[in-house]
Motif scaffolding. Structure first.
Motif, short mmCIF file in Angstrom:
data_model
loop_
_atom_site.label_atom_id
_atom_site.label_comp_id
_atom_site.label_asym_id
_atom_site.label_seq_id
_atom_site.Cartn_x
_atom_site.Cartn_y
_atom_site.Cartn_z
N LEU A 280 0.58 -1.30 0.16
CA LEU A 280 -0.11 0.47 -0.12
C LEU A 280 0.99 1.47 -0.09
O LEU A 280 2.08 1.39 1.31
CB LEU A 280 -1.01 -0.30 1.34
N LEU A 281 0.54 1.86 -1.03
CA LEU A 281 1.89 3.39 -1.11
C LEU A 281 1.19 4.61 -0.67
O LEU A 281 1.81 5.11 -0.17
CB LEU A 281 2.18 3.67 -2.55
N SER A 282 -0.45 5.03 -0.88
CA SER A 282 -0.26 5.66 -0.19
C SER A 282 -2.59 5.26 -0.68
O SER A 282 -3.34 4.16 -0.70
CB SER A 282 -1.25 6.93 -1.20
N VAL B 198 -14.08 11.19 -2.53
CA VAL B 198 -14.10 9.73 -2.62
C VAL B 198 -13.00 8.73 -1.98
O VAL B 198 -11.81 9.59 -2.17
CB VAL B 198 -14.31 9.40 -3.87
N SER B 199 -12.62 8.32 -1.52
CA SER B 199 -11.48 7.05 -1.25
C SER B 199 -10.99 6.22 -1.87
O SER B 199 -12.23 5.55 -2.61
CB SER B 199 -11.29 6.51 0.35
N TYR B 200 -9.72 6.20 -2.07
CA TYR B 200 -9.53 5.35 -3.02
C TYR B 200 -8.09 4.86 -2.26
O TYR B 200 -7.01 5.62 -1.81
CB TYR B 200 -8.83 5.31 -4.54
N GLU B 201 -6.65 3.98 -2.80
CA GLU B 201 -5.98 3.51 -2.78
C GLU B 201 -4.95 3.43 -3.87
O GLU B 201 -5.26 3.72 -4.71
CB GLU B 201 -5.48 2.25 -2.17
N GLY C 128 5.14 -5.86 -13.25
CA GLY C 128 4.73 -5.35 -12.14
C GLY C 128 4.04 -4.13 -12.23
O GLY C 128 3.99 -3.86 -13.04
N MET C 129 3.28 -3.86 -11.30
CA MET C 129 2.20 -2.66 -11.33
C MET C 129 1.89 -1.28 -10.54
O MET C 129 1.83 -2.19 -9.30
CB MET C 129 1.11 -2.99 -12.67
N THR C 130 2.20 -0.22 -10.96
CA THR C 130 0.97 0.27 -9.64
C THR C 130 -0.54 0.61 -10.09
O THR C 130 -0.19 1.35 -11.28
CB THR C 130 1.92 1.55 -9.82
#
Length: 191
Positions: A20-22, A29-32, A127-129
């Motif tokens: 979890l980066l942020s 609206v909450s997102y990660e 890999g992906m963000t």
């Protein structure tokens, strides 16, 4: 299919690990923002029919593979989520092309069982963000499109994400009536 449902109901699932980066909140609206490492996935694709028409069929093919329908007869824990790659048109509707994938469980990453179904393939995915918006309920094409639109508006025009595709993720079996978890993932453009 029975093994898949048993795994889901009895907790024999393996969630994809991520960093979890942020966690962000904008306009209510909450997102990660998460980072997933490269790994192998089992995939199947289909063209010519809508998300709602084929998503169940594609899920069943992948889950049959996980339930021992492979050359080695290996039964694997059910990984979550099931990931559908969709390709939006300019108007937000989805192209009639769909790719469904499940991450190969950790204990099989080095040597995944060989599929017996010729439409199924093993892919090495980089890999992906991702930007992630979570929501509940039963999700089909219209729900995923609505949540993707909400995430697009929240991130705005300047956010560095791919707009030609996004990922629709389902964490629960179709028989789970409540407490369902779905997510929309936007792939961050890599520098």
């Amino acid at each position: 299919m029975f093994v898949m449902i048993k795994n889901w109901l009895l907790g024999a699932t393996e969630e994809s690990e991520y960093k979890l980066l942020s966690t962000e909140c904008k306009d209510g609206v909450s997102y990660e923002v998460r980072r997933y490492d490269a790994c192998k996935h089992v995939c199947v694709s289909l063209e010519g029919r809508s998300f709602d028409q084929v998503s169940g069929d594609l899920q069943r093919k992948l889950l049959a593979y996980m339930s021992g329908d492979n050359e080695q007869g290996e039964v694997m824990n059910t990984p979550v989520p099931i990931i559908f790659t969709v390709f939006p048109r300019d108007d937000g509707s989805l192209n009639r092309r769909l790719v469904a994938a499940l991450r190969i469980p950790s204990s099989f990453q080095i040597a995944p069982p060989t599929p017996t179904d010729s439409s199924i393939r093993i892919e090495d995915r980089p890999g992906m963000t991702v930007y992630v918006l979570r929501f509940g309920g039963f999700a089909g094409e219209s729900e995923f499109r609505a949540e993707a639109s909400r995430l697009t508006c929240t991130l705005g025009d300047s956010a560095p994400f791919q707009r030609k595709q996004y990922l629709c993720c389902i964490y629960d079996p179709p028989i789970k009536p409540y407490g369902r978890r779905n997510e929309v993932w936007f792939l961050q453009d890599e520098p």
